[in-house]
Design an enzyme around this catalytic site. Structure first.
Site, short mmCIF file in Angstrom:
data_model
loop_
_atom_site.label_atom_id
_atom_site.label_comp_id
_atom_site.label_asym_id
_atom_site.label_seq_id
_atom_site.Cartn_x
_atom_site.Cartn_y
_atom_site.Cartn_z
N ASN A 134 26.80 6.19 -22.81
CA ASN A 134 25.55 6.73 -23.34
C ASN A 134 25.75 8.17 -23.79
O ASN A 134 26.54 8.92 -23.20
CB ASN A 134 24.39 6.59 -22.34
CG ASN A 134 24.63 7.22 -20.99
OD1 ASN A 134 25.75 7.32 -20.53
ND2 ASN A 134 23.55 7.66 -20.36
N GLU A 145 23.28 11.24 -24.74
CA GLU A 145 21.91 11.75 -24.83
C GLU A 145 21.83 12.90 -25.82
O GLU A 145 22.84 13.42 -26.29
CB GLU A 145 21.44 12.20 -23.43
CG GLU A 145 21.30 11.02 -22.48
CD GLU A 145 20.76 11.40 -21.11
OE1 GLU A 145 20.41 10.49 -20.36
OE2 GLU A 145 20.69 12.61 -20.80
N ASN A 146 20.58 13.27 -26.12
CA ASN A 146 20.33 14.32 -27.09
C ASN A 146 19.11 15.11 -26.65
O ASN A 146 18.19 14.53 -26.04
CB ASN A 146 20.08 13.68 -28.47
CG ASN A 146 20.09 14.69 -29.59
OD1 ASN A 146 19.16 15.46 -29.76
ND2 ASN A 146 21.16 14.70 -30.35
N CYS A 199 22.50 4.43 -26.32
CA CYS A 199 22.92 3.69 -25.12
C CYS A 199 24.42 3.36 -25.17
O CYS A 199 25.01 3.27 -26.24
CB CYS A 199 22.15 2.39 -25.00
SG CYS A 199 20.40 2.58 -24.61
N GLU A 210 25.81 0.51 -24.54
CA GLU A 210 26.04 -0.77 -25.22
C GLU A 210 26.09 -0.57 -26.73
O GLU A 210 26.92 -1.17 -27.42
CB GLU A 210 24.94 -1.77 -24.87
CG GLU A 210 24.85 -2.11 -23.39
CD GLU A 210 23.87 -1.20 -22.64
OE1 GLU A 210 23.79 0.01 -22.95
OE2 GLU A 210 23.19 -1.71 -21.73
N CYS A 229 18.88 -2.91 -26.33
CA CYS A 229 20.29 -3.31 -26.32
C CYS A 229 20.45 -4.82 -26.18
O CYS A 229 21.41 -5.39 -26.67
CB CYS A 229 21.05 -2.57 -25.23
SG CYS A 229 21.39 -0.85 -25.69
ZN LIG Z 1 20.04 0.29 -24.25
#
Ligand SMILES: [Zn+2]
Length: 138
Positions: A48, A50-51, A59, A61, A95
Site C-alpha cells: 500500500n 498512502e498519500n 492498496c 493489491e 480490490c
Molecule cells: Zn483495496
C-alpha cells in the site's frame, strides 16, 4: 482455518510478507503487502502507498496488479494479502473488483499475517455474483 499446502503458495506468502515491509503508510500505520502468482509462474508483489490526500492512496493489491500487468500478464492464479491485527486482512471492496478483472470465481485468495496463512478463500466467496469482463462481451 488455514489449509493451503500448495508449495507455490509458500513462496507467494513470503513475497507478500516482504512487500508489506516496503509499504508507505505514515497516516494509518497499517502496512499491507500483496503478491500475485500469475499464469506465467512469476510472482508480482505490491504494497500500500498512502498519500496526504487520502483518496489518492493505493492498496497493496492494486500495486501488485499494476506490476503484473506491466509485465504483460493478465491472469491471476492466486493472490496472497498480508496485514497485521486481530481481524483478517481481506481485500477491500474495490480490490475485490480489481482482482475480479484478472481472475475467476475459484481463484484462491490467501489471507495472511506475518506468521503465515490465516484463512484461504476464493474470489467467488468474497465477491459473489460479480460483474466482470464477460458482462461486456457481445
Ligand atoms: Zn483495496
Amino acid at each position: 482455518m488455514p489449509k493451503s499446502d500448495d508449495p507455490n503458495h509458500a513462496a507467494l506468502i513470503s513475497a507478500a510478507q516482504r512487500a508489506m515491509h516496503n509499504a508507505y503508510a505514515p497516516y494509518s500505520n497499517f502496512q499491507v503487502g500483496a503478491a500475485i502468482l500469475a499464469e506465467d509462474g512469476n510472482i508480482y508483489a505490491g504494497c500500500n502507498v498512502e498519500n496526504a490526500a487520502y483518496p489518492v492512496g493505493c492498496c497493496a493489491e492494486a500495486s501488485a496488479i499494476s506490476a503484473m500487468v506491466m509485465s504483460g500478464q493478465t491472469s491471476i492464479a492466486a493472490i496472497a494479502v498480508v496485514g497485521a491485527g486481530d481481524e483478517l486482512c481481506t481485500p477491500c471492496g474495490g480490490c475485490r473488483q480489481r482482482i475480479r478483472e484478472f481472475s475467476s470465481e475459484s481463484t484462491p485468495i490467501l489471507v495472511c499475517d506475518q506468521n503465515g496463512l490465516r484463512h484461504e478463500t476464493t474470489l467467488g466467496e468474497l465477491l459473489p455474483l460479480s460483474f466482470g469482463p464477460d458482462n461486456l462481451q457481445p
